[in-house]
Motif scaffolding. Structure first.
Motif, PDB file in Angstrom:
ATOM      1  N   HIS A 181       0.984  -0.823   0.294  1.00  9.43           N
ATOM      2  CA  HIS A 181      -0.229  -0.019  -0.475  1.00  9.43           C
ATOM      3  C   HIS A 181       1.100   1.276   0.449  1.00  9.43           C
ATOM      4  CE1 HIS A 181       0.605  -1.387   3.959  1.00  9.43           C
ATOM      5  NE2 HIS A 181       0.872  -0.613   4.236  1.00  9.43           N
ATOM      6  N   GLU A 182       0.204   1.774  -0.637  1.00 13.51           N
ATOM      7  CA  GLU A 182       1.494   3.401  -1.706  1.00 13.51           C
ATOM      8  C   GLU A 182       0.128   4.780  -0.917  1.00 13.51           C
ATOM      9  OE1 GLU A 182       4.459   2.181  -1.870  1.00 13.51           O
ATOM     10  OE2 GLU A 182       3.847   0.138  -1.706  1.00 13.51           O
ATOM     11  N   SER A 183       1.137   6.139  -0.909  1.00 15.50           N
ATOM     12  CA  SER A 183       0.506   7.308  -1.106  1.00 15.50           C
ATOM     13  C   SER A 183       1.756   8.199  -1.414  1.00 15.50           C
ATOM     14  CB  SER A 183       0.389   7.377   0.542  1.00 15.50           C
ATOM     15  OG  SER A 183       1.375   7.336   1.156  1.00 15.50           O
ATOM     16  N   PRO A 184       1.955   9.207  -1.911  1.00 17.84           N
ATOM     17  CA  PRO A 184       2.792  10.638  -1.434  1.00 17.84           C
ATOM     18  C   PRO A 184       3.740  10.032   0.234  1.00 17.84           C
ATOM     19  CG  PRO A 184       0.590  11.052  -2.533  1.00 17.84           C
ATOM     20  CD  PRO A 184      -0.081   9.781  -1.549  1.00 17.84           C
ATOM     21  N   ARG A 185       3.053   9.557   0.634  1.00 19.31           N
ATOM     22  CA  ARG A 185       3.779   9.776   2.197  1.00 19.31           C
ATOM     23  C   ARG A 185       4.847   8.435   2.292  1.00 19.31           C
ATOM     24  NH1 ARG A 185      -1.184  11.505   6.129  1.00 19.31           N
ATOM     25  NH2 ARG A 185      -1.247  13.793   5.753  1.00 19.31           N
ATOM     26  N   ARG A 186       4.494   7.664   1.186  1.00 20.07           N
ATOM     27  CA  ARG A 186       5.553   6.787   0.595  1.00 20.07           C
ATOM     28  C   ARG A 186       7.505   7.009   1.061  1.00 20.07           C
ATOM     29  NH1 ARG A 186       5.839   1.598   3.021  1.00 20.07           N
ATOM     30  NH2 ARG A 186       5.164   0.286   1.835  1.00 20.07           N
ATOM     31  N   GLY A 187       7.974   6.432   1.841  1.00 21.76           N
ATOM     32  CA  GLY A 187       9.684   6.839   2.073  1.00 21.76           C
ATOM     33  C   GLY A 187       9.874   6.996   0.402  1.00 21.76           C
ATOM     34  N   PRO A 188      10.927   7.524   0.084  1.00 29.43           N
ATOM     35  CA  PRO A 188      11.226   7.895  -1.683  1.00 29.43           C
ATOM     36  C   PRO A 188      12.639   6.159  -1.676  1.00 29.43           C
ATOM     37  CG  PRO A 188      13.109   8.846  -0.084  1.00 29.43           C
ATOM     38  CD  PRO A 188      11.468   8.421   0.719  1.00 29.43           C
ATOM     39  N   GLU A 189      13.034   5.189  -0.545  1.00 29.70           N
ATOM     40  CA  GLU A 189      13.495   4.307  -0.948  1.00 29.70           C
ATOM     41  C   GLU A 189      12.505   3.395  -1.189  1.00 29.70           C
ATOM     42  OE1 GLU A 189      12.282   3.651   3.746  1.00 29.70           O
ATOM     43  OE2 GLU A 189      12.773   5.254   1.680  1.00 29.70           O
ATOM     44  N   PHE A 190      11.258   3.486  -1.422  1.00 28.50           N
ATOM     45  CA  PHE A 190      10.093   2.520  -2.139  1.00 28.50           C
ATOM     46  C   PHE A 190       9.994   2.760  -3.645  1.00 28.50           C
ATOM     47  CE2 PHE A 190       9.501   2.327   2.762  1.00 28.50           C
ATOM     48  CZ  PHE A 190       9.101   0.732   2.990  1.00 28.50           C
ATOM     49  N   VAL A 191       9.740   1.350  -4.341  1.00 28.05           N
ATOM     50  CA  VAL A 191      10.226   1.391  -5.599  1.00 28.05           C
ATOM     51  C   VAL A 191       8.716   2.535  -5.935  1.00 28.05           C
ATOM     52  CG1 VAL A 191       8.554  -0.383  -5.729  1.00 28.05           C
ATOM     53  CG2 VAL A 191      10.326   0.387  -7.760  1.00 28.05           C
ATOM     54  N   THR A 192       7.510   2.671  -5.546  1.00 29.08           N
ATOM     55  CA  THR A 192       6.460   3.054  -6.510  1.00 29.08           C
ATOM     56  C   THR A 192       7.036   4.414  -5.982  1.00 29.08           C
ATOM     57  OG1 THR A 192       5.394   2.970  -4.141  1.00 29.08           O
ATOM     58  CG2 THR A 192       5.265   1.609  -5.830  1.00 29.08           C
ATOM     59  N   ARG A 193       7.788   4.968  -4.817  1.00 31.97           N
ATOM     60  CA  ARG A 193       7.727   6.633  -4.359  1.00 31.97           C
ATOM     61  C   ARG A 193       9.072   6.681  -5.367  1.00 31.97           C
ATOM     62  NH1 ARG A 193       8.184  10.785  -0.849  1.00 31.97           N
ATOM     63  NH2 ARG A 193       8.037  12.157  -2.011  1.00 31.97           N
ATOM     64  N   LYS A 194      10.220   6.264  -5.027  1.00 26.68           N
ATOM     65  CA  LYS A 194      11.230   6.223  -6.333  1.00 26.68           C
ATOM     66  C   LYS A 194      11.172   6.417  -7.812  1.00 26.68           C
ATOM     67  CE  LYS A 194      15.745   4.207  -7.902  1.00 26.68           C
ATOM     68  NZ  LYS A 194      16.680   2.740  -7.255  1.00 26.68           N
ATOM     69  N   VAL A 195       9.765   5.475  -8.475  1.00 28.09           N
ATOM     70  CA  VAL A 195       9.656   6.224  -9.554  1.00 28.09           C
ATOM     71  C   VAL A 195       8.934   7.120  -9.771  1.00 28.09           C
ATOM     72  CG1 VAL A 195       7.400   5.397 -11.236  1.00 28.09           C
ATOM     73  CG2 VAL A 195       9.184   3.417 -10.489  1.00 28.09           C
ATOM     74  N   SER A 196       7.546   6.981  -9.096  1.00 29.79           N
ATOM     75  CA  SER A 196       6.907   8.653  -9.365  1.00 29.79           C
ATOM     76  C   SER A 196       7.572   9.721  -8.583  1.00 29.79           C
ATOM     77  CB  SER A 196       5.686   9.177  -8.156  1.00 29.79           C
ATOM     78  OG  SER A 196       6.083   8.957  -6.398  1.00 29.79           O
ATOM     79  N   GLN A 197       8.475   9.885  -7.859  1.00 32.36           N
ATOM     80  CA  GLN A 197       9.488  10.754  -7.856  1.00 32.36           C
ATOM     81  C   GLN A 197      10.508  11.508  -8.759  1.00 32.36           C
ATOM     82  OE1 GLN A 197      13.039  10.404  -4.854  1.00 32.36           O
ATOM     83  NE2 GLN A 197      11.672  12.226  -3.696  1.00 32.36           N
ATOM     84  N   ALA A 198      11.411   9.821  -9.620  1.00 30.71           N
ATOM     85  CA  ALA A 198      12.605  10.104 -10.852  1.00 30.71           C
ATOM     86  C   ALA A 198      11.479  11.193 -11.947  1.00 30.71           C
ATOM     87  CB  ALA A 198      12.507   9.096 -11.285  1.00 30.71           C
ATOM     88  N   VAL A 199       9.700  10.477 -12.355  1.00 29.69           N
ATOM     89  CA  VAL A 199       9.031  10.560 -13.427  1.00 29.69           C
ATOM     90  C   VAL A 199       8.870  12.327 -12.778  1.00 29.69           C
ATOM     91  CG1 VAL A 199       6.903  10.234 -14.022  1.00 29.69           C
ATOM     92  CG2 VAL A 199       8.433   8.330 -13.679  1.00 29.69           C
ATOM     93  N   ALA A 200       8.794  12.653 -12.132  1.00 27.53           N
ATOM     94  CA  ALA A 200       8.536  13.750 -11.784  1.00 27.53           C
ATOM     95  C   ALA A 200      10.102  15.112 -11.746  1.00 27.53           C
ATOM     96  CB  ALA A 200       8.288  14.500 -10.013  1.00 27.53           C
ATOM     97  N   ARG A 201      10.666  14.420 -11.527  1.00 27.45           N
ATOM     98  CA  ARG A 201      11.943  14.846 -11.415  1.00 27.45           C
ATOM     99  C   ARG A 201      12.827  15.588 -13.266  1.00 27.45           C
ATOM    100  NH1 ARG A 201      15.881  16.508  -7.695  1.00 27.45           N
ATOM    101  NH2 ARG A 201      17.292  15.965  -9.131  1.00 27.45           N
ATOM    102  N   ILE A 202      12.418  13.737 -14.350  1.00 26.34           N
ATOM    103  CA  ILE A 202      12.634  13.770 -15.286  1.00 26.34           C
ATOM    104  C   ILE A 202      11.456  14.512 -16.161  1.00 26.34           C
ATOM    105  CG2 ILE A 202      12.767  12.223 -17.162  1.00 26.34           C
ATOM    106  CD1 ILE A 202      13.287   9.938 -15.468  1.00 26.34           C
ATOM    107  N   HIS A 203      10.705  14.689 -15.945  1.00 25.64           N
ATOM    108  CA  HIS A 203       9.910  15.589 -16.636  1.00 25.64           C
ATOM    109  C   HIS A 203      10.392  16.677 -16.416  1.00 25.64           C
ATOM    110  CE1 HIS A 203       5.860  17.144 -18.266  1.00 25.64           C
ATOM    111  NE2 HIS A 203       5.692  17.623 -16.825  1.00 25.64           N
ATOM    112  N   LEU A 204      10.405  17.173 -15.118  1.00 22.91           N
ATOM    113  CA  LEU A 204      11.214  18.910 -14.966  1.00 22.91           C
ATOM    114  C   LEU A 204      12.191  18.988 -15.321  1.00 22.91           C
ATOM    115  CD1 LEU A 204       9.374  19.107 -11.257  1.00 22.91           C
ATOM    116  CD2 LEU A 204       8.480  20.241 -13.496  1.00 22.91           C
TER     117      LEU A 204
END
Length: 329
Positions: A181-204
């Motif tokens: 179970h995931e959310s925007p509050r998930r730590g960046p070490e977890f794969v879902t947040r690692k992906v969402s954070q990276a996608v945001a940074r790549i897009h920007l």
């Protein structure tokens, strides 16, 4: 006014659960390790009405002090070293906190009940990682447990200890076998947040690539905000029991990438993603998918947020955060 004590209060589940309980009129206490915990500010900002107590799952006496201070009706044990990959690097500490910590929590509740005569309803955060090398698909409450990581082994210990205390001492002790179970509050070490954070940074334009391990691993991903409601519902039942909490759908890491990059309008992400064997698990869990029919039947619980809605929510949150950090309008 009902009272609740939550360990692991600074994690995503702890924050969502605290918000839920406060909305229901509870007086909420959160157990936190150390005086200078770096997550204290986040907790005070997110749920300022939570009363903070200091303690440690490895210290039985501190748990007893927390129980005496909070006098809870409900005890939610969410505290653990929960990053699976780390558990191979430090199996002993993982076992002490994630495994023995459950025994300490249960024993503290048993002693508190014995001295006060007050029943405390206990929730243990079990995990789908306990299924590991899955013996049936989908997995339910009767599926044989075959953990494939030190974290999974520690969770199995805590799960069976919860059952044992329920059966031996008549405690109202329930386990929620929660799938991912995931959310925007998930730590960046977890794969879902690692992906969402990276996608945001790549897009920007702040990052060039995303490095991952096994893209074919499949998981049953739901929204943490939905799952904490199931925790609360378990402790409202007349009899304690164990429940699988899941969406009943499975998605690969590739599907996660499709949804995340799709949220920023990218259809072909192959040029942005690189695989590295360093991110492969020593013993992979290939397919986890839960059967939460019992929870739906007995608790009336069903997930509300879909997989695509969840991933989009996380990417949009990380876009806003990364823009702010980078000083972009």
């Amino acid at each position: 006014m009902a009272r609740a004590l939550i360990t692991g209060i600074t994690g995503q589940d702890g924050l969502y659960l605290a918000e839920l309980l406060l909305s229901k009129g509870y007086e909420v206490y959160g157990l936190m390790r150390g005086q200078n915990n770096p997550k204290r500010a986040l907790l005070e900002e997110t749920v300022p009405d939570v009363k903070i107590l200091t303690g440690d799952l490895t210290d039985l006496s501190s748990l007893l002090r927390a129980l005496n201070a909070s006098q809870p009706d409900e005890f939610y044990n969410l505290g653990a070293i929960s990053f699976v990959a780390y558990s191979w690097e430090n199996a002993h500490l993982t076992s002490e906190v994630t495994g023995m910590g459950v025994l300490n929590a249960l024993e503290a509740v048993r002693l508190y009940e014995g001295t006060t005569g007050k029943q405390v309803r206990f929730y243990q955060a079990s995990s789908s990682e306990m299924f590991g090398k899955v013996q049936q698909v989908p997995q339910n409450e009767d599926t044989l447990l075959w953990p494939r990581s030190p974290y999974g082994v520690a969770k199995v210990y805590g799960h069976y200890m919860t059952i044992n205390y329920r059966e031996s001492y008549g405690m109202h002790a329930s386990s929620g076998v929660l799938f991912n179970h995931e959310s925007p509050r998930r730590g960046p070490e977890f794969v879902t947040r690692k992906v969402s954070q990276a996608v945001a940074r790549i897009h920007l334009g702040l990052q060039d690539e995303l490095v991952l391990g096994n893209l074919d691993a499949r998981r049953d991903w739901g929204f943490a905000g939905d799952y904490v409601e199931a925790m609360w519902l378990m402790l409202q039942q007349d009899e304690a029991d164990d429940y699988v909490i899941s969406t009943g759908e499975t998605h690969t890491i590739r599907a996660l990438l499709d949804a995340a990059f799709g949220a920023v309008g990218v259809e072909d992400w192959s040029g942005f993603v690189r695989q590295d064997p360093a991110f492969m698990r020593p013993a992979e869990v290939d397919l986890l998918i839960g059967d939460s029919a019992k929870a739906e039947r007995k608790l009336g619980w069903k997930p509300k947020v879909s997989f695509t809605e969840l991933v989009t929510m996380m990417v949009e949150s990380d876009l806003a955060e990364q823009k702010k950090l980078a000083g972009l309008s």
